[in-house]
Write an enzyme that holds these catalytic residues in place. Sequence first.
Site, PDB file in Angstrom:
ATOM      1  N   HIS A  88      13.049  -8.970 -40.214  1.00  0.00           N
ATOM      2  CA  HIS A  88      12.168  -9.983 -40.796  1.00  0.00           C
ATOM      3  C   HIS A  88      10.880 -10.133 -39.998  1.00  0.00           C
ATOM      4  CE1 HIS A  88      15.400 -11.147 -43.379  1.00  0.00           C
ATOM      5  NE2 HIS A  88      16.155 -11.538 -42.388  1.00  0.00           N
ATOM      6  N   TYR A 153      19.794 -30.981 -26.237  1.00  0.00           N
ATOM      7  CA  TYR A 153      20.800 -30.346 -27.098  1.00  0.00           C
ATOM      8  C   TYR A 153      21.261 -29.040 -26.467  1.00  0.00           C
ATOM      9  CZ  TYR A 153      18.840 -33.793 -30.230  1.00  0.00           C
ATOM     10  OH  TYR A 153      18.391 -34.967 -30.762  1.00  0.00           O
TER      11      TYR A 153
END
Length: 297
Positions: A88, A153
């Site tokens: 991609h 996180y």
Amino acid sequence: MHFPAIGDFYKRLLFLLPFATEMPPEDRRFSYEAPMQWQYLYPQCGGVDQSPVPLNAQKVIPIGLPPLHFGLYDEPFDELLNVRNNGHTVEFSVPTTVYGERPYITGGLLEDFYEAMAVHFHWGSAQQKGSEHLLNGRRYDLEMHIVHRNTKYQSDEEARNQTDGLAVLAVLFKVVRTNYIYYQPGFTEILGSLLHVGEFNSSYTPAAFLTLGSLLGGLDRGNFYAYKGSLTTPPCSPAVLWHVFAEVLPISHLELPKFWQLRNRYGRPLLNNFRPLQSLERRQVFLRRPLEEYLWS
Ligand SMILES: [Zn+2]
């Protein structure tokens, strides 16, 4: 054969199932030929706060933003880069610096610290300019994304599920017809890698210890647009605090076509890997202008 009873939903499901079942999480298959269909497999692509959006200096909120702070951006990495064609885009993971931590940013719209995780690019073709964001109505030739994760996180997956999980720095490039551009060494190495990663899944390791800051060149880091948006590829998580620099950097007309030589997993040219513009809806866009440095210092 015709099935009048079959609903649109099931038609889509039948179309998508062969992909859905064989697809490991890190091998997301999607096509830039049909970006409107991403939402059937990745519902957030049809959801709120999507990117990219048009950015216009006339339509921004005139509220001061603090400058971005760049931590360890100019410290050398402790290992070499591995530049890869993932079908991609061309990308590399950001290594830790010689200080044992990755480069990080804070400031702007960011209330926490965000460490740099990966860098990749979006481009067009000989016929089509390929930046994702538009600046004042103009699409540019190339866009670089430096993806950062909020350090509170623990994983990309956790961060993608939070509205403050990720921060992406975007740099736009404009093609210029000259051979004599001084690129910072980092960007030169990435351009040099492109010729080695033409085939899907191929990778290349430039033999130079670089800094993340050396990708930015002499860019004015104090002048940027900022808004709440999403990943521009599936799963399109609305987790990104975007910071798009207002200055557009030059790239030589001899270098830009190297991106167009890359091929996707089907051996076809990897071109036009930019997502169409998304609706801004009621979102605010901020622009930090250089003048504000006086107000904040
Ligand atoms: Zn991107």
